[in-house]
Design a protein around this motif. Sequence first.
Motif, PDB file in Angstrom:
ATOM      1  N   GLU A   1      -3.392  -5.256  -2.768  1.00 36.88           N
ATOM      2  CA  GLU A   1      -3.469  -4.378  -1.602  1.00 36.88           C
ATOM      3  C   GLU A   1      -3.623  -5.155  -0.295  1.00 36.88           C
ATOM      4  O   GLU A   1      -3.084  -4.747   0.736  1.00 36.88           O
TER       5      GLU A   1
ATOM      6  N   HIS B   1     -10.538   0.865  -4.740  1.00 37.59           N
ATOM      7  CA  HIS B   1      -9.767   0.012  -3.836  1.00 37.59           C
ATOM      8  C   HIS B   1      -8.525   0.710  -3.274  1.00 37.59           C
ATOM      9  O   HIS B   1      -7.873   0.174  -2.384  1.00 37.59           O
TER      10      HIS B   1
ATOM     11  N   SER C   1     -14.027  -1.756   4.247  1.00 41.61           N
ATOM     12  CA  SER C   1     -13.230  -2.307   3.151  1.00 41.61           C
ATOM     13  C   SER C   1     -14.064  -3.180   2.228  1.00 41.61           C
ATOM     14  O   SER C   1     -13.811  -3.241   1.016  1.00 41.61           O
TER      15      SER C   1
ATOM     16  N   LEU D   1      -8.288   1.178   0.503  1.00 45.74           N
ATOM     17  CA  LEU D   1      -7.971   0.073   1.417  1.00 45.74           C
ATOM     18  C   LEU D   1      -6.772   0.381   2.304  1.00 45.74           C
ATOM     19  O   LEU D   1      -6.747   0.018   3.479  1.00 45.74           O
TER      20      LEU D   1
ATOM     21  N   ASN E   1     -15.453  -1.251  -0.509  1.00 46.58           N
ATOM     22  CA  ASN E   1     -14.438  -0.544  -1.299  1.00 46.58           C
ATOM     23  C   ASN E   1     -13.487  -1.539  -1.949  1.00 46.58           C
ATOM     24  O   ASN E   1     -12.272  -1.354  -1.956  1.00 46.58           O
ATOM     25  N   GLU E   2     -14.083  -2.625  -2.444  1.00 46.35           N
ATOM     26  CA  GLU E   2     -13.393  -3.671  -3.209  1.00 46.35           C
ATOM     27  C   GLU E   2     -12.430  -4.492  -2.353  1.00 46.35           C
ATOM     28  O   GLU E   2     -11.529  -5.139  -2.888  1.00 46.35           O
ATOM     29  N   GLY E   3     -12.614  -4.451  -1.036  1.00 43.91           N
ATOM     30  CA  GLY E   3     -11.775  -5.266  -0.171  1.00 43.91           C
ATOM     31  C   GLY E   3     -12.147  -6.736  -0.210  1.00 43.91           C
ATOM     32  O   GLY E   3     -11.441  -7.572   0.367  1.00 43.91           O
TER      33      GLY E   3
END
Length: 237
Positions: free
Chosen positions: A37, A199, A26, A202, A29-31
């Motif tokens: 989200e 994102h 995550s 997520l 992946n922009e977590g």
Amino acid sequence: IYKISLDLIGKKSYSFYAGFLFVLMSHWNEGNAVLLEIPSMFLGLWGFYLTIKTEKKVCTFAFAGLLLSLSFLVKQYGLGFFILCFIVLIMNRYTFKNIILFSVSFVIPIIICFTLFGKNFIQILGGNGYGGDFEISNVLNVLIYRAIYLFLRISPVLAISYLFSVFTLKSKIQWNYLLIFSLGILGFMLQFAFGSFTHYYLYILPFVSIIIFYVFAHLKKLKWLFTGVLLLTFALN
């Protein structure tokens, strides 16, 4: 993710690694950004955990429905958790009374919001036309690209997990849970039909992490091969 894995696998180490792998995946992946989200996913997974727990009381169904409703209200894509949990309840053959209680507790917060905000709430909930203008051919291309990226770049071990599950999982309940997690991945992949944002992975990654260690925990043969691809996945993330 740790609690869900522990409830199903029963091994703390595998459950910890499932949660840790999710954190790694995550992050890239922009977590690591402030996004809706994250709270929506937390509430959705909490509700999912309560839904699959073996021992339940009546209040558990009500609280699970409430959490899933809040997940949806935070981010509309959170509706996927409610659909997934509803399928779980049906597959586990829970009573009609429990399913109704679960559903009513999901609807009540939505009714309250509509009472407070009226038509503005409906307009916002509908996304103001967001993602409504797209072509089927473009959507298919995006979905295929995002699926390939998931299997090759984010989690190569996921493909191996499905391959090994054929001769690893034996009981009906094991296959049922693999199906449920797979539906979680497939369902949330549909987000990419409305926008090709990184994102959006997520919502998918919790189920990816759980599947990997769910299969790994039941693996008896060729564990070295699985471990090698798993280490590659950790290295890529």
